[in-house]
Scaffold this motif. Structure first.
Motif, PDB file in Angstrom:
ATOM      1  N   ALA A   1      48.134  28.250  38.919  1.00  0.00           N
ATOM      2  CA  ALA A   1      47.164  28.458  37.844  1.00  0.00           C
ATOM      3  C   ALA A   1      45.740  28.411  38.383  1.00  0.00           C
ATOM      4  O   ALA A   1      44.877  29.224  37.993  1.00  0.00           O
ATOM      5  CB  ALA A   1      47.359  27.387  36.759  1.00  0.00           C
ATOM      6  N   PHE A   2      45.484  27.476  39.301  1.00  0.00           N
ATOM      7  CA  PHE A   2      44.153  27.387  39.906  1.00  0.00           C
ATOM      8  C   PHE A   2      43.814  28.665  40.666  1.00  0.00           C
ATOM      9  O   PHE A   2      42.721  29.227  40.536  1.00  0.00           O
ATOM     10  CB  PHE A   2      44.083  26.171  40.835  1.00  0.00           C
ATOM     11  N   PHE A   3      44.756  29.135  41.482  1.00  0.00           N
ATOM     12  CA  PHE A   3      44.482  30.330  42.288  1.00  0.00           C
ATOM     13  C   PHE A   3      44.355  31.584  41.418  1.00  0.00           C
ATOM     14  O   PHE A   3      43.622  32.515  41.779  1.00  0.00           O
ATOM     15  CB  PHE A   3      45.564  30.509  43.346  1.00  0.00           C
ATOM     16  N   LEU A   4      45.056  31.609  40.288  1.00  0.00           N
ATOM     17  CA  LEU A   4      44.879  32.726  39.359  1.00  0.00           C
ATOM     18  C   LEU A   4      43.443  32.790  38.855  1.00  0.00           C
ATOM     19  O   LEU A   4      42.810  33.848  38.853  1.00  0.00           O
ATOM     20  CB  LEU A   4      45.845  32.572  38.181  1.00  0.00           C
ATOM     21  N   LEU A   5      42.922  31.638  38.426  1.00  0.00           N
ATOM     22  CA  LEU A   5      41.544  31.602  37.933  1.00  0.00           C
ATOM     23  C   LEU A   5      40.561  31.910  39.058  1.00  0.00           C
ATOM     24  O   LEU A   5      39.565  32.618  38.848  1.00  0.00           O
ATOM     25  CB  LEU A   5      41.242  30.225  37.332  1.00  0.00           C
TER      26      LEU A   5
ATOM     27  N   VAL B   1      33.883  26.710  44.701  1.00  0.00           N
ATOM     28  CA  VAL B   1      34.688  27.722  44.003  1.00  0.00           C
ATOM     29  C   VAL B   1      33.901  28.290  42.826  1.00  0.00           C
ATOM     30  O   VAL B   1      32.889  27.717  42.403  1.00  0.00           O
ATOM     31  CB  VAL B   1      36.024  27.125  43.504  1.00  0.00           C
ATOM     32  N   PRO B   2      34.324  29.441  42.273  1.00  0.00           N
ATOM     33  CA  PRO B   2      33.676  29.959  41.060  1.00  0.00           C
ATOM     34  C   PRO B   2      33.703  28.917  39.941  1.00  0.00           C
ATOM     35  O   PRO B   2      34.626  28.099  39.864  1.00  0.00           O
ATOM     36  CB  PRO B   2      34.530  31.178  40.703  1.00  0.00           C
ATOM     37  N   LEU B   3      32.696  28.958  39.077  1.00  0.00           N
ATOM     38  CA  LEU B   3      32.570  27.953  38.030  1.00  0.00           C
ATOM     39  C   LEU B   3      33.816  27.882  37.157  1.00  0.00           C
ATOM     40  O   LEU B   3      34.212  26.793  36.723  1.00  0.00           O
ATOM     41  CB  LEU B   3      31.343  28.271  37.163  1.00  0.00           C
TER      42      LEU B   3
END
Length: 252
Positions: free
Chosen positions: A106-110, A215-217
């Protein structure tokens, strides 16, 4: 992969539309927090199973002490006997890792979604969404270049850093207390190489500060929400474990 990412982007946009009347321009950020909560709810049964496993390992301490006494300084025999004891009691010393591992997709998807300028061959409209003044696809370095630490974007990151630091400090005190009261189990002898991991464990929550910074916000929001959820969840699930009482009382 492109089709899957388009479907995921559509899910985030639908959640944002649902939350827009309440959160207005920050609806997409709220959607990410809601998505994180849904992921954590799905993983919660595994977290409960992990808590039961840790209680079972704590209950084995007297038997582990006997094995240590029996085998003396023969580390190889002790480790073999300890692994056999875990197998006999159906207790896995690594069961606590599973909930964290299952959250990584889920983290890598975002991360991928908010690092891509296009999704499915079209412009990624999600990059236009913000949390207050900070774009969800931006990073802390971008905020520093647009107003500095105390600029409109910088203040958003400072708030996230403050939350992470507070959670990390709570986890540090709690982990140190629990490890001190369960030293015979947590000294790393049950799994070769685990001793060095245990030494770093109290500090691992502070590594989240680095993650949030780079990482992106949108991904940072996932990390902050998930980390805070973990602190509260573990405070509740482990409240009756040795050493957990005083440290968890503030969150229960």
């Amino acid at each position: 992969m492109s089709t899957f990412m388009s479907a995921f982007a559509s899910l985030v946009e639908q959640l944002a539309d649902l939350l827009q009347p309440l959160f207005h321009a920050s609806a997409a950020a709220a959607a990410i927090v809601l998505f994180t909560a849904l992921v954590r709810l799905l993983v919660h049964p595994l977290s409960r199973a992990s808590a039961r496993g840790q209680r079972a390992r704590a209950a084995l301490q007297p038997q582990i002490a006997e094995l240590r006494k029996k085998h003396g300084k023969d580390r190889e025999k002790f480790q073999k006997a300890l692994m056999e004891l875990h197998a006999e009691e159906k207790v896995s010393p690594l069961s606590g890792c599973l909930p964290s591992l299952l959250q990584m997709p889920a983290f890598f998807l975002l991360y991928h979604l908010f690092s891509s300028s296009t999704i499915g061959g079209e412009a990624n409209a999600l990059l236009g969404h913000k949390l207050f003044a900070a774009p969800l696809g931006g990073r802390w370095a971008d905020a520093l270049g647009d107003g500095g630490v105390f600029g409109a974007q910088g203040l958003v990151y400072l708030a996230l850093f403050a939350i992470v630091a507070a959670v990390a400090a709570f986890n540090y005190r709690r982990t140190k207390r629990m490890m001190a009261t369960s030293a015979p189990v947590a000294d790393g002898e049950q799994v070769p190489g685990l001793a060095s991991v245990n030494k770093l464990m109290p500090f691992m929550s502070f590594f989240t500060l680095f993650t949030v910074a780079v990482v992106p916000l949108a991904a940072a929001l996932y990390v902050v929400t998930s980390t805070t959820w973990s602190a509260v969840e573990r405070a509740v699930l482990y409240r009756d474990m040795p050493g957990a009482g005083p440290a968890t009382a503030a969150l229960v």
